[in-house]
Design a protein around this motif. Structure first.
Motif, PDB file in Angstrom:
ATOM      1  N   ARG A  31       2.875   5.573  -6.188  1.00  0.00           N
ATOM      2  CA  ARG A  31       2.387   5.392  -7.781  1.00  0.00           C
ATOM      3  C   ARG A  31       1.121   6.460  -7.984  1.00  0.00           C
ATOM      4  O   ARG A  31       1.272   6.931  -9.065  1.00  0.00           O
ATOM      5  N   ARG A  32       0.250   6.068  -7.040  1.00  0.00           N
ATOM      6  CA  ARG A  32      -1.073   7.058  -7.533  1.00  0.00           C
ATOM      7  C   ARG A  32      -0.759   8.329  -6.961  1.00  0.00           C
ATOM      8  O   ARG A  32      -1.776   9.137  -7.301  1.00  0.00           O
ATOM      9  N   MET A  33       0.220   8.748  -6.223  1.00  0.00           N
ATOM     10  CA  MET A  33       0.342  10.094  -5.317  1.00  0.00           C
ATOM     11  C   MET A  33      -1.062  10.430  -4.748  1.00  0.00           C
ATOM     12  O   MET A  33      -1.346  11.500  -4.907  1.00  0.00           O
ATOM     13  N   LYS A  34      -1.400   9.429  -3.900  1.00  0.00           N
ATOM     14  CA  LYS A  34      -2.718   9.590  -2.894  1.00  0.00           C
ATOM     15  C   LYS A  34      -2.373   8.974  -1.849  1.00  0.00           C
ATOM     16  O   LYS A  34      -1.863   8.058  -1.404  1.00  0.00           O
ATOM     17  N   ASP A  35      -2.511   9.683  -0.715  1.00  0.00           N
ATOM     18  CA  ASP A  35      -2.485   9.484   0.757  1.00  0.00           C
ATOM     19  C   ASP A  35      -3.427   8.111   1.244  1.00  0.00           C
ATOM     20  O   ASP A  35      -4.513   7.889   0.792  1.00  0.00           O
ATOM     21  N   ASP A  36      -2.452   7.189   1.814  1.00  0.00           N
ATOM     22  CA  ASP A  36      -3.164   5.956   2.294  1.00  0.00           C
ATOM     23  C   ASP A  36      -2.314   5.758   3.758  1.00  0.00           C
ATOM     24  O   ASP A  36      -2.469   4.776   4.234  1.00  0.00           O
ATOM     25  N   ARG A  37      -2.072   6.845   4.369  1.00  0.00           N
ATOM     26  CA  ARG A  37      -1.434   6.792   5.615  1.00  0.00           C
ATOM     27  C   ARG A  37      -2.029   6.159   6.713  1.00  0.00           C
ATOM     28  O   ARG A  37      -1.455   5.107   7.474  1.00  0.00           O
ATOM     29  N   GLU A  38      -3.453   6.078   6.968  1.00  0.00           N
ATOM     30  CA  GLU A  38      -4.048   5.258   7.972  1.00  0.00           C
ATOM     31  C   GLU A  38      -4.062   3.958   7.894  1.00  0.00           C
ATOM     32  O   GLU A  38      -3.509   3.232   8.810  1.00  0.00           O
ATOM     33  N   ARG A  56       0.873  -1.254   0.124  1.00  0.00           N
ATOM     34  CA  ARG A  56       0.159  -0.081   0.071  1.00  0.00           C
ATOM     35  C   ARG A  56       0.905   1.228  -0.028  1.00  0.00           C
ATOM     36  O   ARG A  56       0.632   2.385  -0.660  1.00  0.00           O
ATOM     37  N   HIS A  57       2.018   1.160   0.574  1.00  0.00           N
ATOM     38  CA  HIS A  57       3.024   2.254   0.479  1.00  0.00           C
ATOM     39  C   HIS A  57       3.550   2.592  -0.940  1.00  0.00           C
ATOM     40  O   HIS A  57       3.325   3.724  -1.383  1.00  0.00           O
ATOM     41  N   MET A  58       3.793   1.459  -1.505  1.00  0.00           N
ATOM     42  CA  MET A  58       4.119   1.503  -3.151  1.00  0.00           C
ATOM     43  C   MET A  58       3.348   2.005  -3.922  1.00  0.00           C
ATOM     44  O   MET A  58       3.249   3.203  -4.611  1.00  0.00           O
ATOM     45  N   ARG A  59       1.688   1.710  -3.423  1.00  0.00           N
ATOM     46  CA  ARG A  59       0.654   2.098  -4.540  1.00  0.00           C
ATOM     47  C   ARG A  59       0.512   3.440  -4.161  1.00  0.00           C
ATOM     48  O   ARG A  59       0.048   4.234  -5.051  1.00  0.00           O
ATOM     49  N   SER A  60       0.489   3.950  -2.925  1.00  0.00           N
ATOM     50  CA  SER A  60       0.576   5.336  -2.571  1.00  0.00           C
ATOM     51  C   SER A  60       1.306   6.440  -3.304  1.00  0.00           C
ATOM     52  O   SER A  60       0.933   7.383  -3.782  1.00  0.00           O
TER      53      SER A  60
END
Length: 214
Positions: free
Chosen positions: A78-85, A72-76
């Motif tokens: 790539r997509r340049m979207k936050d997935d911090r939680e 999910r870190h790598m996907r964040s």
């Protein structure tokens, strides 16, 4: 600790076994049946050696959170979207499972054979789970949810053995007292309850991730 994970992990459920996600659809049924198959082999190998079971299985249990957090870190990125939680929740789950392992290593003192099994199991499971998460993150989280259901059940069995006197209620290791902020005179029973509550929290979080995966 992430608020969602912390609330679930710290909740004191009168019946931690009460929650079960009924399989719905092919991926759920696949995850459920795979979990039951692995449970069968764990029961066959460890029987009632619950401390040793915990050492081996917690080594594997620490893998999904790290794999999920990494992907999910790598996907964040790539997509340049936050997935911090979600990322933080999964990494905290991996760390929590690692602390379970370090605790039970001091309680059970794994044998050489079990240490070799750990190396094999971790290598196979890491590779397999990484592949599964890439193919279907939803199925991966559902699988972990079912794993955690079985973990809650196993720790309840472990607790019953201690309460019956069949297993000695030894003093809790200092690492467990420090991590869970247990009383200085805490025992194995207190550790098992704390770990079971953690596993119930991971169960709920992963089933929720599976329900909402996108």
């Amino acid at each position: 600790m992430n608020e969602a994970l912390g609330a679930s992990s710290q909740a004191r459920n009168d019946d931690p076994l009460s929650k079960h996600h009924t399989p719905s659809g092919f991926s759920d049924r696949l995850a459920f049946r795979l979990t039951k198959l692995l449970r069968f082999f764990a029961d066959l190998f460890f029987a009632k050696r619950y401390g040793h079971r915990a050492v081996v299985l917690e080594t594997v249990a620490a893998v999904p959170g790290m794999v999920g957090g990494m992907i999910r870190h790598m996907r964040s990125l790539r997509r340049m979207k936050d997935d911090r939680e979600a990322i933080h929740t999964l990494l905290e789950e991996a760390e929590n499972e690692r602390m379970h392992l370090l605790t039970f290593v001091q309680i059970a003192q794994p044998s050489f054979v079990e240490r070799m099994l750990i190396l094999l199991a971790q290598g196979v499971f890491f590779t397999s789970f990484l592949f599964l998460y890439v193919v279907s993150g939803r199925t991966a989280h559902r699988l972990v949810g079912y794993f955690e259901e079985e973990a809650v059940y196993s720790y309840s069995e472990y607790l019953a053995e201690v309460d019956s006197g069949r297993l000695e209620n030894v003093n809790a290791p200092q690492i467990a007292i420090d991590y869970w902020k247990l009383p200085a005179d805490a025992t194995l029973r207190d550790v098992i309850i704390a770990v079971r509550n953690d596993e119930a929290g991971h169960r709920d979080v992963n089933h929720q991730f599976a329900d909402n995966y996108n």
